[in-house]
Every structure is written in C-alpha cells, then in structure tokens.
Design an enzyme around this catalytic site. Structure first.
Site, short mmCIF file in Angstrom:
data_model
loop_
_atom_site.label_atom_id
_atom_site.label_comp_id
_atom_site.label_asym_id
_atom_site.label_seq_id
_atom_site.Cartn_x
_atom_site.Cartn_y
_atom_site.Cartn_z
N ALA A 278 47.15 43.21 31.35
CA ALA A 278 48.43 42.71 31.89
C ALA A 278 49.35 43.83 32.36
CB ALA A 278 49.13 41.84 30.84
N SER A 279 48.80 45.02 32.56
CA SER A 279 49.66 46.13 33.01
C SER A 279 50.08 45.96 34.47
CB SER A 279 48.94 47.46 32.83
OG SER A 279 47.61 47.37 33.29
N SER B 43 44.07 49.21 30.13
CA SER B 43 42.95 50.13 29.96
C SER B 43 43.43 51.58 30.09
CB SER B 43 41.91 49.78 31.03
OG SER B 43 41.00 50.80 31.19
N TYR C 112 29.92 40.91 40.59
CA TYR C 112 31.18 40.21 40.29
C TYR C 112 30.95 38.69 40.23
CZ TYR C 112 36.21 39.12 40.90
OH TYR C 112 37.50 38.65 40.76
N ALA D 257 28.20 37.11 39.59
CA ALA D 257 27.42 36.77 38.38
C ALA D 257 28.33 36.76 37.16
CB ALA D 257 26.28 37.78 38.20
N LYS E 145 31.57 36.21 37.05
CA LYS E 145 32.56 35.11 37.12
C LYS E 145 31.88 33.74 36.93
CE LYS E 145 36.13 37.74 37.60
NZ LYS E 145 37.15 37.81 36.54
P1 NAP Z 1 44.16 44.25 38.99
O1 NAP Z 1 45.46 44.26 39.72
O2 NAP Z 1 43.11 45.23 39.37
O3 NAP Z 1 44.47 44.39 37.40
C1 NAP Z 1 43.42 44.45 36.49
C2 NAP Z 1 43.95 44.52 35.08
O4 NAP Z 1 42.82 44.59 34.17
C3 NAP Z 1 44.79 45.77 34.80
O5 NAP Z 1 45.81 45.46 33.91
C4 NAP Z 1 43.77 46.72 34.16
O6 NAP Z 1 44.37 47.68 33.28
C5 NAP Z 1 42.96 45.73 33.34
N1 NAP Z 1 41.64 46.26 32.99
C6 NAP Z 1 40.67 46.74 33.79
N2 NAP Z 1 39.61 47.14 33.07
C7 NAP Z 1 39.92 46.91 31.77
C8 NAP Z 1 39.25 47.10 30.54
N3 NAP Z 1 38.02 47.65 30.48
N4 NAP Z 1 39.88 46.75 29.39
C9 NAP Z 1 41.12 46.21 29.42
N5 NAP Z 1 41.81 46.00 30.54
C10 NAP Z 1 41.22 46.34 31.71
O7 NAP Z 1 43.44 42.83 39.08
P2 NAP Z 1 44.04 41.37 39.39
O8 NAP Z 1 43.91 41.13 40.84
O9 NAP Z 1 45.35 41.20 38.72
O10 NAP Z 1 42.93 40.46 38.68
C11 NAP Z 1 43.07 39.96 37.35
C12 NAP Z 1 41.91 39.03 37.07
O11 NAP Z 1 41.87 37.99 38.04
C13 NAP Z 1 40.55 39.73 37.13
O12 NAP Z 1 39.70 39.20 36.14
C14 NAP Z 1 40.04 39.35 38.50
O13 NAP Z 1 38.64 39.38 38.59
C15 NAP Z 1 40.59 37.94 38.63
N6 NAP Z 1 40.69 37.49 40.03
C16 NAP Z 1 41.47 38.17 40.92
C17 NAP Z 1 41.53 37.71 42.25
C18 NAP Z 1 42.35 38.41 43.30
O14 NAP Z 1 42.25 38.02 44.47
N7 NAP Z 1 43.20 39.39 42.95
C19 NAP Z 1 40.81 36.59 42.62
C20 NAP Z 1 40.03 35.92 41.67
C21 NAP Z 1 39.98 36.38 40.38
P3 NAP Z 1 44.78 49.17 33.83
O15 NAP Z 1 45.99 48.94 34.70
O16 NAP Z 1 45.10 49.94 32.61
O17 NAP Z 1 43.60 49.66 34.60
#
Ligand code: NAP
Length: 248
Positions: A14-15, A38, A156, A158, A160
């Site tokens: 959630a950062s 992370s 990815y 797989a 999801k």
């Molecule tokens: P994001 O902006 O890249 O943020 C990812 C978050 O996950 C960050 O807080 C990151 O922490 C944390 N993270 C990454 N690796 C980690 C680990 N090993 N342990 C703990 N935390 C970890 O991604 P987002 O777009 O917000 O996506 C959030 C979720 O929604 C993901 O599961 C993604 O697959 C899903 N999603 C996103 C989209 C899209 O279009 N954006 C669409 C469908 C699904 P740090 O900041 O410390 O790295």
C-alpha cells in the site's frame, strides 16, 4: 455511520498505487489500517502519518509478501498492535512482461511468488484469527488479464488466474465460519505500474474502454470498500470486474 468504523484491516503493498488508494478510503471510513511495503519506506511512512491524521490507527510494515515466514511474523506483530483482523486485502503485485520466447525462468518464478504464493502465505497467516472471530473478509487483487490472458504476460496472467481459483476454493472452505473471500479484477488502472507504457498505446486502450477512460485507484478502492463492509455480507466466491466495461 462510517462503513468500516473500528474494523482492523491489513493491506499488502500500500505504499503507492491501488493499495494506497484503498488505505486512504478505508481510513476515511473509520478503519484501522496495517499495511505493507517492499522497498518504498519513505512513501510508506508518509502514508502512515496521513492515515493517522484521519483519526484512525495506522502502521506501515516492511514485509516481503512472497515469504511465508515473513507473512507469519507480520501477522503476529499486527495482532500485538491491533485487536484482531477483520479484513485482509492481498494487493501486492508485480509485472515482469515478456513474450514467452524471451521470458526467463526467474521472471516467471518472481511473478508467481509475489502475486500468487503471497496470497497463500497471507491467508494462511490470518486464517486462525478469522476462524476464532467467526468473521472476516478476504479480498484478492486479481486482474482482467487473469480472466482473458494477454500476450507478453503469460507469467502475470497465470498468477492472476490462479488467484481466482484460490479465491473460490477459500470461499467454499471458510463460508460456514462467516469468512468471505472475493476477488477484484481491475482493468487498466493508471498507476506507476502502468505509467511506463507508451502513451500512444495507452490512449488506444482508453478509447477502446466503454467508459472511455483508464481507472483510478479510487475506482478500485470503492469496490474493495463494498467487499470489505457488511454491505456485501451475502457475497462470497465472486470476481468483481472494475474495468470500465473492458470485458463486456
Ligand atoms: P504498483 O503501483 O506497482 O504498486 C505495487 C505495490 O506492491 C507497492 O506498494 C509495492 O511496494 C508492493 N509490492 C511489490 N512487491 C512486493 C512484495 N514482494 N512484498 C510486498 N509488497 C510488494 O501497482 P498497482 O498498479 O497499484 O497494482 C496493485 C495490484 O493491482 C497488483 O496486484 C496488480 O497486479 C493489480 N492490478 C493492477 C492493474 C493496473 O492497471 N494498475 C490492473 C489489474 C490489476 P514498494 O512500493 O515498496 O515496491
């Protein structure tokens, strides 16, 4: 009355991005929020401050979602500081895109470990607490890519799709104890994860979406709010698409 007044919630990753949007909306609705990151310590501590200023309890934890041991230790720590866990949101995720021909084994494994194995780790770790409480809501952040696939994202997709099978199985196992488990399948949400993409390609996607725009973290957070709150008390085992109509 706020929808999550006094509920204790844990959100992975959630950062920034969607996780941060969820944390903010949940705090506005009265939830105490434990969340992980992370590597983004600065933004995580900033968010902790922001949430606390809303009058709820909030705490950032550095924890690798892919590690079973770290998930166990994390939940033990959270339980020392928060009274119970009502909602778990498995949101942490990464991409390592490439065509299958060029995808390395390590990039396949990393995506499966962080996106899919993590939800096993976290769900196992909170299960005991939720069983004792005889209530809980677990929300897994899947993706439309897990439903329909996507060229260049075999790893990815797989991960999801696996999350959806896991969600439905957990819903069946834990339903009789009043523990619900649902997935959200966001479409194209404009966060750092999608910010590196070519603007022309992105505009093409926006134009192809029936609602004619990319989604925001708040769009996804509001769906989470529904699934976390008692408004969805009779909803379990479902996948809620938050995609502007993309899969229609
Ligand atoms: P994001 O902006 O890249 O943020 C990812 C978050 O996950 C960050 O807080 C990151 O922490 C944390 N993270 C990454 N690796 C980690 C680990 N090993 N342990 C703990 N935390 C970890 O991604 P987002 O777009 O917000 O996506 C959030 C979720 O929604 C993901 O599961 C993604 O697959 C899903 N999603 C996103 C989209 C899209 O279009 N954006 C669409 C469908 C699904 P740090 O900041 O410390 O790295």
């Amino acid at each position: 009355m706020k929808l999550l007044e006094g509920k204790n919630v844990i959100i992975t990753g959630a950062s920034r991005g969607i996780g941060k949007g969820i944390a903010e909306i949940f705090a506005d609705q009265g939830a105490n929020v434990a969340f992980t990151y992370s590597s983004s310590e600065g933004p995580a501590l900033e968010l902790e401050k922001e949430l606390t200023s809303k009058g709820v309890k909030a705490k950032a934890y550095k924890s690798n979602a892919a590690s079973f041991e770290e998930a166990e230790a994390l939940i033990a720590q959270v339980l020392e500081e928060f009274e119970g866990i009502d909602v778990l949101i498995n949101n942490a995720g990464i991409t390592k895109d490439n065509l299958l021909m060029r995808m390395s084994e390590s990039d396949f494994d990393a995506v499966i470990e962080i996106n899919l194995k993590s939800i096993f780790n976290m769900t196992k770790a909170v299960q005991r607490t939720m069983l004792k409480q005889r209530k809980g809501s677990i929300i897994n952040m899947s993706s439309v890519v897990g439903v329909k696939g996507n060229a260049g994202q075999a790893n990815y997709a797989a991960s999801k799709a696996g999350m959806i099978g896991f969600t439905k199985s957990v819903a069946l196992e834990l339903g009789s104890r009043n523990i619900r488990c649902n997935a959200i399948a966001p479409g194209f949400i404009e966060t750092e994860m999608t910010a590196q993409l070519d603007e022309k390609v992105v505009q093409g996607w926006r134009d192809a979406i029936p609602l004619k725009r990319g989604g925001t973290p708040e769009d996804v957070a509001n769906a989470c709010l529904f699934l976390a709150s008692d408004l969805s008390a009779y909803v379990t085992g479902q996948v809620l698409n938050v995609d502007g109509g993309m899969l229609t």
